[in-house]
Design an enzyme around this catalytic site. Structure first.
Site, PDB file in Angstrom:
ATOM      1  CE  LYS A  65      -5.032  -4.484   5.777  1.00 41.47           C
ATOM      2  NZ  LYS A  65      -6.060  -3.498   6.165  1.00 41.47           N
ATOM      3  NE  ARG A 100      -3.875  -2.368   0.444  1.00 36.35           N
ATOM      4  CZ  ARG A 100      -4.953  -2.400   1.236  1.00 36.35           C
ATOM      5  NH1 ARG A 100      -5.222  -1.362   2.005  1.00 36.35           N
ATOM      6  NH2 ARG A 100      -5.738  -3.462   1.267  1.00 36.35           N
ATOM      7  CE  LYS A 134      -2.483  -1.352   5.910  1.00 31.53           C
ATOM      8  NZ  LYS A 134      -3.391  -0.903   6.990  1.00 31.53           N
TER       9      LYS A 134
END
Length: 574
Positions: free
Chosen positions: A213, A149, A215
């Protein structure tokens, strides 16, 4: 086995199958967006769409009434931009202002990932919005989805020279971890069509992309405003005499969990060593590849990187990483964090330029006559004359950066004219509050967050004033569900939605993001929350040590036990 390291891996979940069959994240999005019979995209396209920085949502407050009228839900889309380090130009800000009024709900929301979101975009306006962003060199690639992200970076360091170099590395990191597919350009920007998109290779992500996801963040001590220990991959800049030596590397942090399931947990990232700047991108790539190969691809609730490390051990990860790198990281270098909040007000850089950190409650930039807010108009007026840049902070605020001494009086006049808050005008408790969006659009929200936290903070402010500690900083965060978007468990007082008007209350986080809070009370409402806070603030006022943070006081006095690992995250008695 449930990972790609198994040579016989066959996807079993619909999401994994869908990614493999998406033709490089295209699926049937063209057809879905062109279909005017529904405000939604096809169910099979919803997950693919996330990789383009967009979530499909609907208004949960009128869904039952619409159902009675035989109408589908009131669908709209949230678009989340990719802005490494949260820096944008005045030209980009003005374009964003136009977009929010023409295509969205006339508000801009600064997120906890140091970027912005537009809410309320209808399906037919998706493509025009993406094209408007592209005209000012912005995009939303990987704003969401099973990829890395938006990369965060400290926007307001003590030494502004450090920001220049570290920020450039953050941008390189963001670009390096982008997917290879050109689907975003094909679908939204009328780019050149790929003849055989199903044959496009993804050298970092592979055909199934990541299990969930990922990060990555960059911190510049002594400020930990990016909350580095909450992220999959972190780089702590080590700077001596104004020179960037390299980074201490952290891995395996994460916040999301499931209520009542002790197998899910928040996990603090581990330190694994020091790297030089030129090693940064290779370490990131191989870390992502390890998660790609070994992450859980059967149960998404256990698919985050923190579980890969938690299940296999940090020692296993370091050995696997060093084997892939062909070299070993050096030992950590000394550093110190003193805060994970923002530095409000005016700060002067090494070059004589000024930076003004404005307070934006819960990141919502809007005009509201009833509340006396002119934040959207004020920022527009500033962008029309500002010659520097804007920096969104990980705490949902905004910095008017690189203001020349000659231009400062003009900016100061506009700030006063529009009643913009520079931080000192609000209490330290409100300065250190943060909330996710939650209702009415987030489909995961169990309770209010952004719309409710300001009034709860008002009650807490009054209690702090009652006990004579209104001038002390206490972090208060809220999120509408346990997925971690509000980074709530890094607050000294945190609330995680359990049901309408009801929250689990967590206490005892550290004052600069080094320790998570732990569960203290379950399923309580405001009538139960305030007496608890009143009692604890009273004890804190009476018995705290000099300069002792509230979270540290709660741990020292035995109100909660300190978080030491995932085993401590769920309910425990002191």
């Amino acid at each position: 086995m449930t990972h790609l390291a198994d040579p016989n891996y066959i996807p079993v979940t619909d999401i994994e199958k869908g990614k493999a069959a998406s033709k490089g994240l295209r699926s049937t999005l063209n057809e879905s967006v062109a279909d005017q019979l529904s405000g939604a995209v096809a169910d099979s396209d919803i997950h693919t769409l996330k990789h383009h920085g967009t979530y499909q949502q609907f208004n949960r407050e009128n869904q039952h009434e619409r159902k009675k009228q035989f109408l589908e839900p009131e669908y709209s889309f949230m678009i989340r931009a990719r802005i490494p380090g949260g820096v944008c130009s005045p030209k980009q800000w003005l374009a964003l202002d136009e977009m929010c009024q023409e295509f969205a709900n006339s508000t801009i929301r600064i997120t906890t990932r140091q970027t912005f979101q537009l809410h309320g975009v209808i399906k037919s306006d998706l493509k025009p919005t993406f094209q408007a962003m592209n005209k000012v060199l912005m995009d939303s690639i990987c704003g969401c989805g099973d990829v890395n992200r938006n990369v965060m970076c400290n926007p307001n360091p003590v030494d502004s020279r450090a920001h220049e170099e570290v920020f450039e590395w953050a941008k390189k990191l963001s670009e390096h971890l982008l997917p290879a597919t050109r689907a975003y350009y094909d679908l939204w920007l009328d780019g050149e069509k790929v003849e055989n998109p199903e044959n496009v290779e993804e050298p970092i992500y592979g055909p199934y992309y990541l299990p969930r996801k990922f990060k990555a963040v960059v911190a510049i001590p002594p400020y930990n405003d990016v909350d580095i220990y909450a992220h999959c991959l972190g780089y702590i800049a080590i700077i001596e005499d104004g020179k960037l030596l390299g980074y201490n590397v952290t891995v395996g942090g994460g916040l999301g969990m499931t209520h009542g399931d002790p197998k899910t947990y928040a996990r603090i990232a581990d330190h694994i060593g020091f790297c030089t700047p030129d090693q940064m991108l290779k370490i990131a790539e191989e870390t992502v590849k390890i998660q790609r190969d070994y992450g859980n691809r059967v149960e998404r609730r256990f698919a985050r990187f923190k579980y890969t490390i938690g299940d296999r051990s940090i020692e296993w990860f370091k050995e696997e990483l060093h084997k892939r790198l062909g070299f070993e990281l050096q030992p950590d270098k000394p550093f110190e964090f003193i805060s994970n909040s923002d530095r409000y007000g005016w700060v002067q850089g090494h070059d004589g330029n000024w930076h003004l950190n404005l307070f934006v409650e819960n990141g919502r930039i809007k005009d509201d006559a009833e509340q006396g807010l002119q934040l959207l108009s004020g920022m527009r007026a500033i962008a029309e004359v500002h010659q520097g840049d804007f920096r969104m902070t990980p705490n949902q605020n905004i910095i008017i950066a690189n203001i020349t001494p000659e231009n400062r009086p003009q900016i100061e006049a506009l700030v006063e004219q529009y009643g913009l808050q520079t931080g000192p005008q609000v209490s330290p408790i409100r300065q250190n509050s943060m909330a996710c969006v939650a209702l009415p659009t987030c489909p995961l929200a169990m309770a209010e967050s952004e719309r409710y936290l300001p009034s709860l903070v008002t009650h807490i402010e009054k209690l702090a004033e009652k006990h004579g500690i209104a001038d002390l900083p206490i972090t208060v965060r809220m999120q509408g569900c346990p997925n971690g978007c509000g980074r709530a468990v890094l607050a000294e007082i945190s609330f995680i939605g359990k049901g309408p008007g009801r929250y689990n209350m967590y206490l005892g986080a550290g004052g600069h993001g080094e320790r998570f809070s732990v569960l203290h009370e379950e399923n309580i409402d405001e009538s139960e929350i305030l007496p608890i806070v009143d009692d604890l603030l009273g004890k804190y006022a009476a018995d705290r040590n000099a300069d002792e943070r509230f979270g540290d006081f709660l741990v020292r006095t035995g109100v909660v036990k300190a978080y030491e690992g995932p085993q401590d995250f769920h309910r425990q008695e002191a």
